[in-house]
Design an enzyme around this catalytic site. Structure first.
Site, mmCIF file in Angstrom:
data_model
loop_
_atom_site.group_PDB
_atom_site.id
_atom_site.type_symbol
_atom_site.label_atom_id
_atom_site.label_comp_id
_atom_site.label_asym_id
_atom_site.label_seq_id
_atom_site.Cartn_x
_atom_site.Cartn_y
_atom_site.Cartn_z
ATOM 1 N N ASP A 114 77.880 60.663 39.809
ATOM 2 C CA ASP A 114 79.127 60.007 39.556
ATOM 3 C C ASP A 114 80.391 60.757 40.145
ATOM 4 O O ASP A 114 80.322 61.682 40.457
ATOM 5 C CB ASP A 114 79.311 59.771 37.931
ATOM 6 C CG ASP A 114 78.241 58.824 37.432
ATOM 7 O OD1 ASP A 114 77.804 58.095 38.248
ATOM 8 O OD2 ASP A 114 78.000 58.841 36.158
ATOM 9 N N TYR A 128 69.415 59.246 33.386
ATOM 10 C CA TYR A 128 70.633 58.843 33.045
ATOM 11 C C TYR A 128 70.960 59.974 31.867
ATOM 12 O O TYR A 128 71.040 60.151 30.791
ATOM 13 C CB TYR A 128 71.042 57.623 32.278
ATOM 14 C CG TYR A 128 71.092 56.434 33.549
ATOM 15 C CD1 TYR A 128 72.008 56.388 34.260
ATOM 16 C CD2 TYR A 128 69.973 55.476 33.490
ATOM 17 C CE1 TYR A 128 71.804 55.279 35.302
ATOM 18 C CE2 TYR A 128 69.776 54.602 34.358
ATOM 19 C CZ TYR A 128 70.698 54.384 35.240
ATOM 20 O OH TYR A 128 70.747 53.462 36.193
ATOM 21 N N TYR A 137 70.661 70.356 35.456
ATOM 22 C CA TYR A 137 72.121 69.874 35.447
ATOM 23 C C TYR A 137 72.628 71.092 34.372
ATOM 24 O O TYR A 137 71.908 71.737 33.511
ATOM 25 C CB TYR A 137 72.274 68.583 34.553
ATOM 26 C CG TYR A 137 71.462 67.387 35.293
ATOM 27 C CD1 TYR A 137 72.734 66.638 36.158
ATOM 28 C CD2 TYR A 137 70.457 67.112 35.100
ATOM 29 C CE1 TYR A 137 72.139 65.416 36.868
ATOM 30 C CE2 TYR A 137 69.815 65.954 35.927
ATOM 31 C CZ TYR A 137 70.782 65.333 36.870
ATOM 32 O OH TYR A 137 70.382 64.166 37.348
#
Length: 558
Positions: free
Chosen positions: A374, A517, A444
């Site tokens: 994003d 996600y 992440y």
């Protein structure tokens, strides 16, 4: 000494010229003898029905004698045919006469010819065509035609050490070839010379054209013709009016042609065309037995207009691959415009592709990446694999130039993006990007807040997770552009890093299956992702910042 040297050079040059003329005369004698070996009647028959001399030569398997000497002009070939047949060819009005040597033949360059478009090749082997401006152009020889091609190539400014020659012809030419071949077989197959003199298959117009122009074009460009990413393409087309008239006649039954597809049905095999797995001879026999094709198909209609020709030279896509790192939370991966308003300060696509394109001197570029983050997510660690596809590059970057591109991007004042491990790739770049893409893992680091203090049990609970399966419905935030599906994903591992001086904020490090996600896995997306960090810790969980720290793929590693 200088005078003596100059005189010697002059003598040597004269000797070389004489030797060349003698060799050329020998070639012409062999060609003349080959033509005389063919009975005059079929040659005369084809000439009188509007077939050009080069089509006649290829029909009688004399293409090698013609193509080996690309400087032969049309009047010379016409004269040789007239010596045998006693009739005019290609519109030359001069009377037939025996030509003794090359000097006699070369004088025929000045002969003015009435332009008659060949009923079979539609002017293609006459080097007759309409250019992009609709102007009629006629070249006298394959060498002259190759010179016109060379001019276009040099204007485009491509740098290459080889080229591929591509030719695209109207379907009418392929059908005309088949019609005249069937006509010759039906009319002359009972004669004794037929099996001795005629080849078993028709040498195609496309192959004849390639054979004619390849050698002179190689000489002019100084590079060889073989499999290459640099293509020289000749595209012949008929005008809409010509095509419309043909369709009208087909509809009215004047010219019933079986529809064929040049790309699927006519497969090139050893320099000849084969039709649906059978050679033209066998196809012809079947057609004759069925009575579908006969003398009514030939003579072909008189042709008043030649084809239009588009010269094009281009390079197949060049790929520059590597990995990018994004340090800004206000930079999108690709250019993002909503209601004519730009989102973000810049895009990775423009920063990277915009610097690679001018160094490759291409027309345009496309940006491809192994997934996306994003706009508010940074890409850190090893970086994300990407490809920049440069279309019609005039220059293929060297390793040194690629390094210059990398340094230039990494030295930009904005410091938004950096690249690493840049390299030039062929189509194998796609294979590298796709290999293991579905199975790739991503790591992440997320800044998470919970409404209560984090305790040791929370840390242990998350650290104990190994290959946990979760179900994710398409997130609410992307439902407007993604299909409403339920996806099963894997959380491979997690660990918590405490933040000094804070009990409710922590860094969550995790490794997941590609396509997970992460934001929704943290806050649960109103129950659409289960389990989630919130459901595991039995409290509300919010993600404040997210970074991608690793994309585990083998491509573009250091």
């Amino acid at each position: 000494m200088a005078t003596t040297g100059a005189a010697a050079d002059g003598i040597n040059e004269e000797a070389r010229f004489s030797s060349s003329v003698e060799a050329d005369n020998d070639d012409l004698k062999l060609l003349r003898d080959s033509v005389r070996a063919v009975p005059a009647q079929p040659l005369k028959d084809l000439l009188s029905n509007g077939v050009c001399v080069r089509c006649i030569f290829r029909l009688f398997s004399l293409h090698e004698q013609i193509c080996s000497r690309p400087s032969l002009v049309t009047p010379i070939l016409s004269t040789i045919l007239r010596e045998v047949t006693g009739c005019e060819g290609d519109g030359t009005s001069s009377s037939p006469r025996e030509t003794k040597d090359l000097n006699d033949l070369e004088s025929l360059r000045e002969v003015k010819e009435e332009i008659k478009v060949c009923s079979v090749c539609l002017g293609i082997l006459q080097f007759l065509y309409n250019d992009d401006n609709g102007t009629l152009v006629k070249k006298d020889s394959a060498s002259d035609f190759a010179a016109a091609m060379e001019e276009v190539v040099k204007q485009e400014g491509h740098q290459s050490d080889s080229f591929s020659l591509e030719v695209s012809l109207p379907q009418d030419v392929v059908e005309n070839e088949q019609a005249v071949w069937l006509y010759i077989q039906e009319k002359y197959s009972s004669e004794s010379w037929f099996l001795e003199k005629l080849p078993s298959e028709c040498f195609a117009t496309k192959d004849f054209l390639k054979l004619s122009v390849t050698n002179p074009l190689e000489t002019l460009l100084g590079i060889k013709c073989n499999v290459s990413s640099f293509r020289v393409r000749l595209t012949y087309t008929l005008s809409d009016a010509s095509t419309r008239d043909r369709h009208i006649k087909e509809k009215n039954g004047f010219c019933k042609r079986r529809k064929t597809d040049d790309s699927d049905n006519f497969k090139k095999d050893g320099g000849f065309h084969r039709v649906e797995g059978h050679d033209l001879t066998r196809k012809s026999s079947t057609a004759l037995e069925d009575g579908r094709v006969g003398l009514s198909k030939f003579p072909l209609e008189k042709v008043n207009q030649c084809c239009s020709l588009n010269f094009q030279c281009y390079r197949t896509s060049v790929y520059v691959g590597g990995r990018y790192l994004k340090y800004s939370r206000n930079v999108s991966q690709t250019r993002w415009i909503i209601d004519d308003e730009r989102m973000g300060e810049a895009s990775i696509e423009e920063i990277v592709g915009g610097n690679i394109l001018p160094m490759c001197q291409g027309d345009t570029y496309k940006f491809h990446a192994a997934g996306r983050e994003d706009i508010d997510v940074r890409m850190l660690g090893t970086g994300r694999p990407f490809l920049v596809e440069i279309q019609n590059a005039r220059q293929v970057p060297s390793d040194a130039l690629v390094k210059d591109i990398e340094n230039k991007i990494n030295s930009l004042e904005s410091k938004f993006v950096k690249v690493k491990n840049l390299k030039v790739l062929g189509n194998q770049g796609w294979e590298l990007m796709r290999e293991g893409e579905a199975e790739k893992q991503k790591q992440y680091a997320a800044l998470v807040w919970i409404p209560r203090p984090l305790n040791d049990d929370d840390v242990q609970t998350l650290a104990s997770v190994r290959d946990m399966q979760i179900l994710q419905k398409t997130p609410i935030r992307v439902l407007h552009r993604r299909s409403p599906l339920e996806r099963e994903k894997t959380i491979h591992w997690m660990r918590i890093e405490r933040i000094a001086g804070s009990s409710q904020y922590f860094l969550l490090h995790l490794c997941t299956q590609a396509g997970t996600y992460i934001k929704e896995f943290v806050h649960g997306d109103l129950g659409r992702t289960h389990p989630s960090i919130g459901s595991i810790l039995k409290c509300r969980a919010e993600i404040l910042q997210l970074d991608v720290t690793d994309v585990k793929m083998d491509c573009f590693q250091a």
